[in-house]
Enzyme design. Structure first.
Site, PDB file in Angstrom:
ATOM      1  N   GLY A 158       0.158  -1.076   0.066  1.00  0.00           N
ATOM      2  CA  GLY A 158       0.265  -0.343   0.154  1.00  0.00           C
ATOM      3  C   GLY A 158       1.084   0.806  -0.079  1.00  0.00           C
ATOM      4  N   ASP A 159       1.567   1.051   0.614  1.00  0.00           N
ATOM      5  CA  ASP A 159       2.783   2.224   1.032  1.00  0.00           C
ATOM      6  C   ASP A 159       3.375   2.639  -0.532  1.00  0.00           C
ATOM      7  OD1 ASP A 159       2.168   1.858   3.376  1.00  0.00           O
ATOM      8  OD2 ASP A 159       4.057   0.756   3.794  1.00  0.00           O
TER       9      ASP A 159
END
Length: 304
Positions: free
Chosen positions: A247-248
């Site tokens: 996600g990052d």
């Protein structure tokens, strides 16, 4: 300049074990240590794409020094605030499946928070701030406070957080938010099963102030919603090896092409997130470039 903020970074200690036997002596087949934390992950992916950033947050002790030294070796600037106590160590056990053991971080004080606010006050409207992850214990409203500080100075920010920590900042117009389906259901209080339902729910966050919404759906891809565009981006095919940092990486990919077309930003977002998911660690530039041509940005109307 892009600034990433990680309130509770970590040294991620990855241990690979053929089979874990509880109550017995286990020996690793391989180990590795990484500078971890959601904002730091964003900085690492930006660096892989040759986009400079400065990592901010709190670090302390020998583990904090490890993080600063590691980032410096990778050519990533940092300006962490020194705190009492050691930065935490998180253990990632890989035994065919992944088990995480996350430690608590050091105590953060009002004086530490004030120093971070002073750093942000010195930024200019040409800068961009990425907030990601949890906040220090006892500072539940910190994201809201810092979002207002940036908004009052016309500084754009992106936020990747959950629940009230995210929604409290919507009134200050975040440039990008990245909920997943479960988080969006929690925010809106609705069960979402169809594309139309998810799009409608995301639009409600636009009404509350968000500028761009990237709704991640894991292996099913992502939906993008803004005032001007609505897209669906399927995930490329690959073998899931690593859920930590995907996600990052998605956030970093989107921000890395800020100023380009939305389609270009989305291609990089999904390529970066998927490349990390298919890697043992965060994606490399080569991993990302292999996937770029496989990313197809579709009109949502095609999939409703």
């Amino acid at each position: 300049m892009i600034y990433t903020v990680t309130f509770n970074p970590s040294v991620d200690y990855v241990m690979r074990i053929e089979a874990l036997e509880l109550g017995s002596l286990n020996r690793t087949s391989d180990t590795a240590k990484y500078a971890g934390g959601k904002g730091i992950n964003v900085s690492r992916i930006l660096s892989a794409l040759d986009v400079p950033s400065t990592a901010l947050g709190f670090a302390g002790g020998f583990t904090g020094e490890f993080i600063k030294d590691t980032l410096n070796t990778q050519g990533i600037q940092s300006d962490f605030i020194e705190v009492d106590g050691d930065t935490r160590i998180n253990v990632k056990l890989k035994t065919g499946e992944e088990t995480e053991i996350n430690a608590a971080g050091p105590a953060i004080t009002d004086a530490n928070i004030s120093r971070l606010e002073a750093q942000l006050i010195d930024l200019s409207p040409e800068d961009h701030v990425v907030f990601a992850g949890s906040v220090p214990s006892g500072y539940d409203h910190l994201y809201e406070t810092l979002a207002k500080l940036l908004h009052d100075r016309n500084i754009e920010f992106t936020i990747d957080a959950e629940g009230a920590k995210l929604t409290s900042t919507l009134q200050y117009g975040p440039y990008l938010i990245k909920p997943n389906q479960f988080e969006l259901e929690g925010i809106t209080g609705r069960s979402l099963s169809t594309t139309s339902e998810m799009v409608e729910a995301a639009r409600s966050l636009l009404d509350r102030g968000a500028k761009n919404i990237l709704l991640t759906l894991g292996k099913d891809g992502a939906l993008f919603i803004s005032r001007d565009y609505e897209y669906f981006v399927p995930s490329p095919k690959g073998t899931l090896k690593n859920s930590v940092g995907a996600g990052d990486s998605t956030v970093a990919g989107f921000i890395s092409r800020k100023g380009s077309s939305i389609r270009e930003q989305l291609k990089y977002a999904i390529a970066c997130g998927s490349a990390t998911a298919f890697s043992d660690d965060l994606a490399t530039r080569e991993d990302i470039e292999v996937l770029l041509d496989k990313i197809e940005v579709q009109s949502i109307e095609e999939v409703k």
